[in-house]
Design a protein around this motif. Structure first.
Motif, PDB file in Angstrom:
ATOM      1  N   VAL A 503       0.837  -1.202   0.000  1.00 24.97           N
ATOM      2  CA  VAL A 503       0.000   0.000   0.000  1.00 24.97           C
ATOM      3  C   VAL A 503       0.871   1.250   0.000  1.00 24.97           C
ATOM      4  O   VAL A 503       0.598   2.226  -0.709  1.00 24.97           O
ATOM      5  CB  VAL A 503      -0.944  -0.012   1.228  1.00 24.97           C
ATOM      6  CG1 VAL A 503      -1.631   1.343   1.408  1.00 24.97           C
ATOM      7  CG2 VAL A 503      -1.983  -1.115   1.083  1.00 24.97           C
ATOM      8  N   LYS A 506       2.425   1.766  -3.467  1.00 25.62           N
ATOM      9  CA  LYS A 506       1.453   2.269  -4.433  1.00 25.62           C
ATOM     10  C   LYS A 506       1.018   3.703  -4.129  1.00 25.62           C
ATOM     11  O   LYS A 506       0.389   4.357  -4.967  1.00 25.62           O
ATOM     12  CB  LYS A 506       0.213   1.365  -4.432  1.00 25.62           C
ATOM     13  CG  LYS A 506       0.463  -0.026  -5.021  1.00 25.62           C
ATOM     14  CD  LYS A 506       0.741   0.064  -6.522  1.00 25.62           C
ATOM     15  CE  LYS A 506       0.851  -1.320  -7.149  1.00 25.62           C
ATOM     16  NZ  LYS A 506       1.130  -1.251  -8.606  1.00 25.62           N
ATOM     17  N   TRP A 508      -1.171   4.587  -1.844  1.00 20.83           N
ATOM     18  CA  TRP A 508      -2.598   4.653  -1.491  1.00 20.83           C
ATOM     19  C   TRP A 508      -2.816   5.266  -0.110  1.00 20.83           C
ATOM     20  O   TRP A 508      -3.857   5.854   0.152  1.00 20.83           O
ATOM     21  CB  TRP A 508      -3.208   3.243  -1.550  1.00 20.83           C
ATOM     22  CG  TRP A 508      -3.210   2.658  -2.930  1.00 20.83           C
ATOM     23  CD1 TRP A 508      -3.093   3.350  -4.115  1.00 20.83           C
ATOM     24  CD2 TRP A 508      -3.307   1.283  -3.285  1.00 20.83           C
ATOM     25  NE1 TRP A 508      -3.125   2.489  -5.179  1.00 20.83           N
ATOM     26  CE2 TRP A 508      -3.263   1.197  -4.706  1.00 20.83           C
ATOM     27  CE3 TRP A 508      -3.443   0.089  -2.567  1.00 20.83           C
ATOM     28  CZ2 TRP A 508      -3.340  -0.003  -5.395  1.00 20.83           C
ATOM     29  CZ3 TRP A 508      -3.516  -1.102  -3.249  1.00 20.83           C
ATOM     30  CH2 TRP A 508      -3.469  -1.149  -4.644  1.00 20.83           C
TER      31      TRP A 508
END
Length: 536
Positions: A503, A506, A508
């Motif tokens: 996560v 990425k 996010w």
């Protein structure tokens, strides 16, 4: 450490350990809506801050950012401004008392399982082979790493961030499971007066309301929690002091020597002792909130060890010595019956009220430890940055809400299931702590330690042999169901840590490291602390 910042992709740093290339300083990230701007200013993107200094990370992964020392104050908590470190020694002693004990409530099963002699011997011997070693390790590593990550940081520094995260997951889960007990036990003491609290919707709403009220106390700050702990602690201990005085004319010392080795429930006996004498390390997750932790934490642990052991032995000696033995009666809550036999109904009601208040004290202390642990992990970049946000009372709001939610989800479990599951998970975490402690002694013998256990490495290893053997015994006595459920819960952490790294990669969720936290090997190390016993 000032406001120096560095940023470089984490994957690049992991491919180039020990790189000394200069790293450009980025502009600070914008504050997130609703967050504390001052706290946001201290958080930097989750990269290896040590790369800016060109210092190699040694045995620690780039995801872990530092040992105290060098540019950090030896006795201070780097992660929290000095003006916010408000917990002094007296509230700290009572917070430790409630993390570990809360009073003699729950020790009655040791007599029922093994008789007076083994119960008394257990509360004399187990503190020596378990509580004192754990308190000593907490004193040394808690002052070596005076920040809110506590035992998570210890393990991460010795074994790397992956195992540091596993330590954080299992310890947090164990703490939340433990905390799920206290609203339930509180209502159990009240249901004799209010039968409707015995089950159904009234009990469910009462658990919800009680959890909300106690969670609010944690939201208001550690100063409030500390003074609540003092008041509840005095109220909870006083009736047993009175009980002991009343029992004096009726004491028969020969009753303390009763034992039947052929009729001992070893599983219940050891689990009762273990549950009532562990969690000394929980206070480490509040180190960043303590005033001068390098001196205050060891002293508080010293006083708390005495407080807890005496708080168990005094009523145990009074109860078993003043009343003829009936082991079948010695189960959870029997002290209130003893109070009625020895002092009358007024003392029974006082003991029951003290038991209820004690559960409240244990709840607020445990929730403080659990929530500040999540904040400390976020400050080290192990959890998303929103876990590091503080409320206007400087408390970890998101960590408090997560911990309260876990308590509500687990509050339907039975008492026996909760104790067995938390003991299993706790044992796993303690094994990691023991390994981390020895590795840090071997690999970083000269690292600054405001408090150092007065033993060499070989002596420390010898000190850890009995508690490690006890852990093996407790695990071996676990039922298959408890073992499978606990191992399954621990396995979630094995998946969760790589998932969070994915996560982060990425983009996010934002992960950040508190820039006030010290780096590994930055600056000259202060002189090593002189060995001294765990005493004021």
């Amino acid at each position: 450490m000032g406001d120096a910042r560095s940023e470089v992709p984490l994957a690049v740093l992991q491919d180039r350990p020990g790189s000394t290339a200069p790293v450009p300083a980025p502009t600070p990230p914008p504050a997130e809506p609703g967050s504390d701007p001052g706290q946001q200013e201290k958080l930097v993107p989750n990269t290896a801050a040590a790369a800016a200094s060109g210092a190699p990370m040694g045995e620690c992964s780039t995801e872990y950012r530092g040992l105290p020392g060098g540019n950090a104050e030896a006795n201070g908590a780097a992660s929290v401004p000095a003006s916010l470190r408000k917990v002094s020694i007296v509230p700290l002693v009572f917070l430790i008392f409630y993390e570990v004990s809360g009073g003699p409530f729950g020790i009655e099963d040791s007599v029922g399982a093994a008789g007076p002699l083994l119960a008394i011997a257990g509360f004399l011997v187990l503190p020596v082979i378990w509580s004192i070693p754990e308190a000593l390790i907490t004193a040394e590593l808690g002052t070596m790493f005076p920040e809110n990550g506590g035992y998570v940081v210890w393990v991460a520094s010795a074994l790397g961030p992956f195992w540091g995260f596993q330590q954080g997951w299992t310890k947090w889960l164990s703490g939340v499971i433990d905390n799920a007990l206290y609203p339930v036990l509180f209502l159990d003491y009240l249901k004799s007066a209010v039968p409707a609290l015995g089950g159904g919707p009234p009990r469910a709403f009462a658990v919800l309301g009680l959890t909300a009220v106690l969670t609010l106390l944690n939201y208001r700050g550690l100063t409030v929690v500390g003074w609540v702990a003092i008041c509840l602690g005095v109220f909870s201990v006083l009736p047993f002091f009175v009980l002991g005085l009343i029992s004096l004319p009726k004491l028969r010392p020969a009753r303390w020597l009763v034992v039947d080795l052929h009729n001992v429930d070893w599983n219940l006996y050891l689990n009762t002792l273990f549950w009532n004498l562990n969690y000394w390390d929980s206070i480490s997750t509040l180190s960043g909130e303590v005033d001068n932790p390098g001196k205050t934490l060891p002293k508080a642990l010293f006083y708390a060890v005495i407080f807890v052991v005496v708080g168990y032995l005094y009523p145990l000696l009074a109860g078993t010595g003043a009343v003829p033995l009936d082991r079948s009666q010695w189960s959870d809550g029997y002290f209130s019956d003893l109070a009625k036999l020895l002092g009358g109904a007024w003392l029974m009601w006082w003991v029951q009220a003290a038991a209820a208040m004690s559960n409240m004290g244990m709840f607020v202390a445990e929730m403080s430890s659990d929530s500040y642990q999540l904040l400390g992990m976020a400050e080290r970049g192990m959890l998303p940055a929103f876990f590091a946000r503080r409320s206007r009372h400087q408390t970890p709001l998101v960590g408090i809400l997560f911990s309260a939610s876990g308590v509500l989800l687990l509050s339907s479990m039975s008492f026996q299931e909760i104790v067995a599951a938390e003991n299993f998970l706790y044992c796993f975490g303690m094994l990691l702590e023991f390994i981390a402690f020895v590795l840090l002694r071997v690999r970083r013998p000269d690292a600054p330690r405001p408090y150092r256990i007065p033993l060499g490495t070989a002596g420390c290893v010898a000190m850890l042999v009995p508690p490690t053997a006890l852990i093996v015994v407790v695990l071996a006595l676990s039922t298959l169901k408890v073992a499978l459920v606990s191992l399954g819960a621990a396995a979630v952490g094995l998946v969760l840590q790589p998932l969070l790294r994915f996560v982060e990669k990425k983009g996010w969720l934002r992960f950040a490291v508190d820039s006030d936290l010290p780096d590994i090997g930055v600056g000259p190390a202060p002189a090593a602390a002189v060995d001294e016993p765990l005493a004021p």
